[in-house]
Design a protein around this motif. Structure first.
Motif, PDB file in Angstrom:
ATOM      1  N   TYR A 120       0.822  -1.219   0.000  1.00  0.00           N
ATOM      2  CA  TYR A 120       0.000   0.000   0.000  1.00  0.00           C
ATOM      3  C   TYR A 120       0.855   1.267   0.000  1.00  0.00           C
ATOM      4  O   TYR A 120       0.413   2.300  -0.527  1.00  0.00           O
ATOM      5  N   LEU A 121       2.066   1.207   0.526  1.00  0.00           N
ATOM      6  CA  LEU A 121       2.960   2.362   0.375  1.00  0.00           C
ATOM      7  C   LEU A 121       3.327   2.568  -1.100  1.00  0.00           C
ATOM      8  O   LEU A 121       3.440   3.712  -1.564  1.00  0.00           O
ATOM      9  N   GLU A 122       3.504   1.470  -1.830  1.00  0.00           N
ATOM     10  CA  GLU A 122       3.717   1.576  -3.282  1.00  0.00           C
ATOM     11  C   GLU A 122       2.480   2.193  -3.941  1.00  0.00           C
ATOM     12  O   GLU A 122       2.588   3.041  -4.827  1.00  0.00           O
ATOM     13  N   LYS A 123       1.320   1.775  -3.472  1.00  0.00           N
ATOM     14  CA  LYS A 123       0.062   2.236  -4.077  1.00  0.00           C
ATOM     15  C   LYS A 123      -0.118   3.742  -3.911  1.00  0.00           C
ATOM     16  O   LYS A 123      -0.665   4.408  -4.796  1.00  0.00           O
ATOM     17  N   VAL A 124       0.323   4.279  -2.768  1.00  0.00           N
ATOM     18  CA  VAL A 124       0.197   5.728  -2.559  1.00  0.00           C
ATOM     19  C   VAL A 124       1.497   6.466  -2.920  1.00  0.00           C
ATOM     20  O   VAL A 124       1.643   7.646  -2.634  1.00  0.00           O
ATOM     21  N   HIS A 125       2.436   5.730  -3.550  1.00  0.00           N
ATOM     22  CA  HIS A 125       3.632   6.315  -4.170  1.00  0.00           C
ATOM     23  C   HIS A 125       4.625   6.930  -3.184  1.00  0.00           C
ATOM     24  O   HIS A 125       5.292   7.917  -3.501  1.00  0.00           O
ATOM     25  N   ILE A 126       4.750   6.322  -1.992  1.00  0.00           N
ATOM     26  CA  ILE A 126       5.785   6.826  -1.066  1.00  0.00           C
ATOM     27  C   ILE A 126       6.524   5.684  -0.348  1.00  0.00           C
ATOM     28  O   ILE A 126       6.809   5.784   0.847  1.00  0.00           O
ATOM     29  N   GLY A 140       0.876  16.438   3.022  1.00  0.00           N
ATOM     30  CA  GLY A 140       0.335  15.581   1.963  1.00  0.00           C
ATOM     31  C   GLY A 140       0.849  14.155   2.074  1.00  0.00           C
ATOM     32  O   GLY A 140       0.110  13.192   1.871  1.00  0.00           O
ATOM     33  N   GLN A 141       2.148  14.026   2.394  1.00  0.00           N
ATOM     34  CA  GLN A 141       2.717  12.685   2.570  1.00  0.00           C
ATOM     35  C   GLN A 141       2.099  11.987   3.778  1.00  0.00           C
ATOM     36  O   GLN A 141       1.781  10.789   3.717  1.00  0.00           O
ATOM     37  N   GLN A 142       1.904  12.719   4.880  1.00  0.00           N
ATOM     38  CA  GLN A 142       1.281  12.114   6.059  1.00  0.00           C
ATOM     39  C   GLN A 142      -0.130  11.626   5.743  1.00  0.00           C
ATOM     40  O   GLN A 142      -0.537  10.556   6.205  1.00  0.00           O
ATOM     41  N   GLN A 143      -0.871  12.418   4.967  1.00  0.00           N
ATOM     42  CA  GLN A 143      -2.239  11.998   4.652  1.00  0.00           C
ATOM     43  C   GLN A 143      -2.226  10.765   3.754  1.00  0.00           C
ATOM     44  O   GLN A 143      -3.075   9.882   3.899  1.00  0.00           O
ATOM     45  N   ARG A 144      -1.254  10.669   2.857  1.00  0.00           N
ATOM     46  CA  ARG A 144      -1.151   9.453   2.033  1.00  0.00           C
ATOM     47  C   ARG A 144      -0.768   8.243   2.887  1.00  0.00           C
ATOM     48  O   ARG A 144      -1.243   7.132   2.633  1.00  0.00           O
ATOM     49  N   VAL A 145       0.077   8.461   3.901  1.00  0.00           N
ATOM     50  CA  VAL A 145       0.369   7.371   4.852  1.00  0.00           C
ATOM     51  C   VAL A 145      -0.918   6.953   5.571  1.00  0.00           C
ATOM     52  O   VAL A 145      -1.189   5.762   5.749  1.00  0.00           O
ATOM     53  N   ALA A 146      -1.728   7.942   5.973  1.00  0.00           N
ATOM     54  CA  ALA A 146      -2.982   7.633   6.674  1.00  0.00           C
ATOM     55  C   ALA A 146      -3.920   6.829   5.779  1.00  0.00           C
ATOM     56  O   ALA A 146      -4.599   5.900   6.241  1.00  0.00           O
ATOM     57  N   ILE A 147      -3.958   7.163   4.493  1.00  0.00           N
ATOM     58  CA  ILE A 147      -4.789   6.392   3.548  1.00  0.00           C
ATOM     59  C   ILE A 147      -4.246   4.973   3.430  1.00  0.00           C
ATOM     60  O   ILE A 147      -5.001   3.995   3.494  1.00  0.00           O
ATOM     61  N   ALA A 150      -5.124   2.896   6.466  1.00  0.00           N
ATOM     62  CA  ALA A 150      -6.506   2.405   6.440  1.00  0.00           C
ATOM     63  C   ALA A 150      -6.648   1.237   5.461  1.00  0.00           C
ATOM     64  O   ALA A 150      -7.325   0.246   5.739  1.00  0.00           O
ATOM     65  N   LEU A 151      -5.968   1.322   4.315  1.00  0.00           N
ATOM     66  CA  LEU A 151      -6.067   0.260   3.306  1.00  0.00           C
ATOM     67  C   LEU A 151      -5.434  -1.040   3.777  1.00  0.00           C
ATOM     68  O   LEU A 151      -5.843  -2.124   3.342  1.00  0.00           O
ATOM     69  N   CYS A 152      -4.435  -0.953   4.667  1.00  0.00           N
ATOM     70  CA  CYS A 152      -3.779  -2.168   5.180  1.00  0.00           C
ATOM     71  C   CYS A 152      -4.752  -3.081   5.909  1.00  0.00           C
ATOM     72  O   CYS A 152      -4.498  -4.288   6.042  1.00  0.00           O
ATOM     73  N   LEU A 176      -5.649  14.010  -3.457  1.00  0.00           N
ATOM     74  CA  LEU A 176      -6.803  13.749  -4.329  1.00  0.00           C
ATOM     75  C   LEU A 176      -6.444  12.753  -5.431  1.00  0.00           C
ATOM     76  O   LEU A 176      -7.274  11.915  -5.805  1.00  0.00           O
ATOM     77  N   ASP A 177      -5.211  12.826  -5.947  1.00  0.00           N
ATOM     78  CA  ASP A 177      -4.786  11.857  -6.965  1.00  0.00           C
ATOM     79  C   ASP A 177      -4.805  10.441  -6.405  1.00  0.00           C
ATOM     80  O   ASP A 177      -5.232   9.489  -7.077  1.00  0.00           O
ATOM     81  N   THR A 178      -4.345  10.298  -5.163  1.00  0.00           N
ATOM     82  CA  THR A 178      -4.352   8.989  -4.505  1.00  0.00           C
ATOM     83  C   THR A 178      -5.786   8.476  -4.349  1.00  0.00           C
ATOM     84  O   THR A 178      -6.083   7.306  -4.617  1.00  0.00           O
ATOM     85  N   MET A 179      -6.681   9.373  -3.929  1.00  0.00           N
ATOM     86  CA  MET A 179      -8.086   8.985  -3.754  1.00  0.00           C
ATOM     87  C   MET A 179      -8.742   8.637  -5.097  1.00  0.00           C
ATOM     88  O   MET A 179      -9.552   7.717  -5.184  1.00  0.00           O
ATOM     89  N   THR A 180      -8.354   9.351  -6.138  1.00  0.00           N
ATOM     90  CA  THR A 180      -8.900   9.073  -7.477  1.00  0.00           C
ATOM     91  C   THR A 180      -8.474   7.687  -7.946  1.00  0.00           C
ATOM     92  O   THR A 180      -9.278   6.936  -8.516  1.00  0.00           O
TER      93      THR A 180
END
Length: 242
Positions: A120-126, A140-147, A150-152, A176-180
């Motif tokens: 999932y870190l690959e999925k959110v590109h970090i 922005g990076q923290q929010q992608r980690v939070a996403i 949740a996905l884990c 938003l790109d991650t959510m899209t």
């Protein structure tokens, strides 16, 4: 996936949710918008019982949420939530933040939890930030980690409560790109947001709330092109100017 029937909620004498009737089909992507204090966040937080409702019924993936329920954790395992503020554990690395839920709640082995976290870190590109602590990352990076966190838990539905409103403007698009991408993968999503571009691009349905009620809902094209309710027309007039 989600059904709310005649749901009411009060905070003391304040009537926060008024006769909410709302449903979400598997794979559906819903954006909820409305002015401040309209009940959007309260509504989304009742869907995993972070807020309790007093009247009506809420059923999530076949489980009814009510005050006597013993298995609220079962619902929360299947309902991922991303908040306005990232709620990451500051003393744990990114990787540890992602591994914690699967290991503590789902009983995953350390190896499986690590593999899931890296996926999932690959999925959110970090993935390159796996060893950092939250304080070393941008908002922005923290929010992608939070996403990713949740996905884990491999949820059946994702709830987003104004996930970009605490971010600097230049960081909004990466979240938003991650959510899209998630939406394109078919994730069932309910998102409270003022990002109308995201709603137009991703939502199957846009819901407008005001004063604790659902006032209007429609597919994006009709919602934005021909709103029926006067309050919605005023809201769109204000928000689309910015």
């Amino acid at each position: 996936m989600i059904t709310m029937t005649s749901v009411n909620k009060w905070y003391g004498s304040y009537h926060a949710l008024r006769n909410i009737n709302f449903s979400v089909e598997p794979g559906e992507r819903i954006v909820v918008c409305g002015p401040s204090g309209s009940g959007k966040s309260t509504m989304i937080r009742t869907l995993n019982r972070l807020e309790a409702h007093q009247e009506g019924t809420i059923v999530v993936d076949g489980i009814e949420l009510h005050e006597k329920m013993k298995d609220v954790d079962l619902v929360r395992m299947d309902v991922g939530m991303v908040f306005q503020h990232f709620n990451l554990f500051p003393h744990m690395t990114v990787l540890q933040n992602l591994m914690a839920g699967p290991m503590w709640v789902r009983g995953a082995s350390e190896k499986d939890a690590r593999n899931t976290a890296m996926h999932y870190l690959e999925k959110v590109h970090i993935p390159e930030h796996k060893g950092k602590y939250p304080g070393q990352l941008s908002g922005g990076q923290q929010q992608r980690v939070a996403i990713a966190r949740a996905l884990c838990m491999q949820p059946k539905v994702m709830l987003f409560d104004e996930p970009t409103s605490a971010l600097d403007p230049e960081m909004v698009s990466e979240v938003l790109d991650t959510m899209t991408e998630l939406a394109r993968d078919g994730m069932t999503m309910v998102c409270v947001t003022h990002e109308m571009g995201f709603a137009k691009a991703v939502a199957d349905r846009v819901v407008f709330m005001d004063a604790g009620q659902i006032i209007e809902q429609a597919e994006p094209e009709r919602f934005f092109a021909s709103p029926k309710n006067e309050r919605l027309k005023i809201f769109l007039g204000q928000i689309l100017q910015h």
